[in-house]
Design a protein around this motif. Structure first.
Motif, short mmCIF file in Angstrom:
data_model
loop_
_atom_site.label_atom_id
_atom_site.label_comp_id
_atom_site.label_asym_id
_atom_site.label_seq_id
_atom_site.Cartn_x
_atom_site.Cartn_y
_atom_site.Cartn_z
N VAL A 36 0.85 -1.19 0.00
CA VAL A 36 0.00 0.00 0.00
C VAL A 36 0.89 1.23 0.00
O VAL A 36 1.70 1.42 0.92
CB VAL A 36 -0.93 0.01 1.22
N ALA A 47 1.08 4.74 0.82
CA ALA A 47 0.34 5.69 1.66
C ALA A 47 0.88 7.08 1.37
O ALA A 47 1.99 7.43 1.78
CB ALA A 47 0.51 5.33 3.14
N VAL A 91 -3.04 11.51 -3.87
CA VAL A 91 -3.43 10.23 -4.47
C VAL A 91 -3.14 10.20 -5.97
O VAL A 91 -2.73 9.16 -6.52
CB VAL A 91 -4.92 9.94 -4.20
N GLU A 132 -1.45 -0.87 -4.22
CA GLU A 132 -2.62 -0.01 -4.21
C GLU A 132 -2.23 1.30 -3.56
O GLU A 132 -1.19 1.41 -2.91
CB GLU A 132 -3.80 -0.65 -3.47
N ARG A 188 -3.46 4.58 -1.09
CA ARG A 188 -4.40 5.13 -0.12
C ARG A 188 -3.89 6.49 0.35
O ARG A 188 -2.68 6.69 0.48
CB ARG A 188 -4.59 4.20 1.08
N ARG A 189 -4.81 7.38 0.65
CA ARG A 189 -4.42 8.72 1.07
C ARG A 189 -3.99 8.74 2.53
O ARG A 189 -4.65 8.16 3.40
CB ARG A 189 -5.56 9.72 0.86
N PHE A 247 -6.89 7.00 8.05
CA PHE A 247 -6.17 5.91 7.39
C PHE A 247 -6.18 4.67 8.27
O PHE A 247 -6.48 3.56 7.81
CB PHE A 247 -4.73 6.34 7.10
N GLY A 269 -9.51 2.88 8.65
CA GLY A 269 -9.93 2.15 7.45
C GLY A 269 -9.17 0.86 7.22
O GLY A 269 -9.47 0.13 6.26
N TRP A 270 -8.20 0.57 8.10
CA TRP A 270 -7.41 -0.64 7.89
C TRP A 270 -8.14 -1.86 8.45
O TRP A 270 -8.65 -1.83 9.56
CB TRP A 270 -6.04 -0.54 8.55
#
Length: 311
Positions: free
Chosen positions: A46, A48, A52, A70, A72-73, A85, A88-89
């Motif tokens: 990810v 981070a 974005v 991927e 993620r912001r 952040f 949302g994990w």
């Protein structure tokens, strides 16, 4: 003539298939190289990043990987973003690489009112790590710097962490990098006392030619950095090796990895020493307490799955 031993590089990274990693500030420089190498070794990585759009452009350059990426912001200069952040994990996180940072910038503040270098380089990662720690199964690697040894970074300004009225770019940067090492030291102590098998490690890239130096508050230093990047520095691929070594090799907790060359400016990754100030457990505890008070984030209660002993 004896055969020269080959030095460690990305081809020595063990298979990372099935592992998940978060790399902060992974849209350029050693962060992107780190993310790319981990994905090529099979990890799901990810990126981070604060922007974005730039993160997606960076992710598109990771081609031919066994793993996946991927974006993620994450804005480390905004604790609300850090909390979002982390909230949302879901699921396990094998590896957290605290890579993002700012260096020698003009005086500025984070959204929460902290001095920008201390707030981004240390407090943002302090909060992120503790919020994600219940998910982390293997290790946390925090990117520090040889700047922690400079006179400007020889101690933490506990009476004025924001350097209000006495700001100097190199003092602020040195303090933030010293904080990274003290954070790693006390994090490992706390993990050990909690019976966790998670490890906290630190790494520094030596002198790596990246865009980090391009934001220096001093025109003279920017010019000097440009010259140094061409003459003395190693590239970002070599600069990422200490981080990757700390992230993938079987090393003791609280280890510090850097280049093996003269002055630790360039070379292959190896275990290196830290300054006396960066080895002081009392300063590490004091910084941890101050960081909890400033961020409102504390060391979490860890799940049994991360402990070395059975329930």
């Amino acid at each position: 003539m004896p055969k020269t031993q080959r030095k460690w590089n990305t081809t020595d990274i063990t298979d990372q298939s099935g592992r998940t990693a978060v790399v902060t500030g992974a849209n350029s420089g050693i962060g992107l190289v780190t993310a790319d190498a981990l994905a090529r070794a099979g990890a799901h990585v990810v990126l981070a990043v604060r922007d974005v759009r730039r993160g997606e452009a960076a992710a598109a350059t990771v081609r031919g990987a066994k793993g996946s990426v991927e974006v993620r912001r994450l804005d480390l200069a905004d604790l609300a973003s850090v909390r979002e952040f982390a909230a949302g994990w879901q699921g396990d996180l094998d590896l957290l690489v605290n890579n993002a940072g700012v260096m020698n910038i003009p005086e500025a503040s984070t959204k929460d009112g902290f001095e920008m270098q201390f707030g981004t380089n240390h407090l943002g990662h302090f909060a992120l790590t503790n919020l994600l720690l219940p998910h982390i199964t293997d290790r946390v690697v925090t990117v520090a710097s040889g700047a922690h040894r400079f006179p400007a970074g020889m101690h933490i300004h506990f009476d004025n962490l924001n350097l209000t009225g006495e700001y100097a770019p190199m003092v602020a940067y040195g303090q933030s990098k010293l904080a990274n090492l003290l954070f790693t030291l006390d994090l490992q102590r706390r993990l050990t006392e909690a019976g966790s098998r998670v490890r906290a490690l630190a790494a520094h890239p030596g002198w790596a030619a990246t865009n980090l130096q391009g934001h220096d508050a001093s025109v003279v230093r920017r010019v000097a950095m440009r010259v140094g990047n061409r003459v003395l520095a190693q590239d970002d691929k070599a600069g990422a090796l200490p981080t990757l070594y700390a992230a993938t090799q079987d090393l003791p907790g609280a280890s510090y990895v850097g280049p093996d060359g003269l002055g630790e400016m360039r070379g292959a990754p190896t275990l290196v020493g830290r300054s006396r100030a960066a080895s002081d457990p009392e300063s590490a505890r004091r910084l941890w307490t101050a960081s909890e008070e400033l961020t409102g984030v504390t060391f979490p209660r860890l799940a049994e799955a991360s402990r070395t002993t059975d329930a």
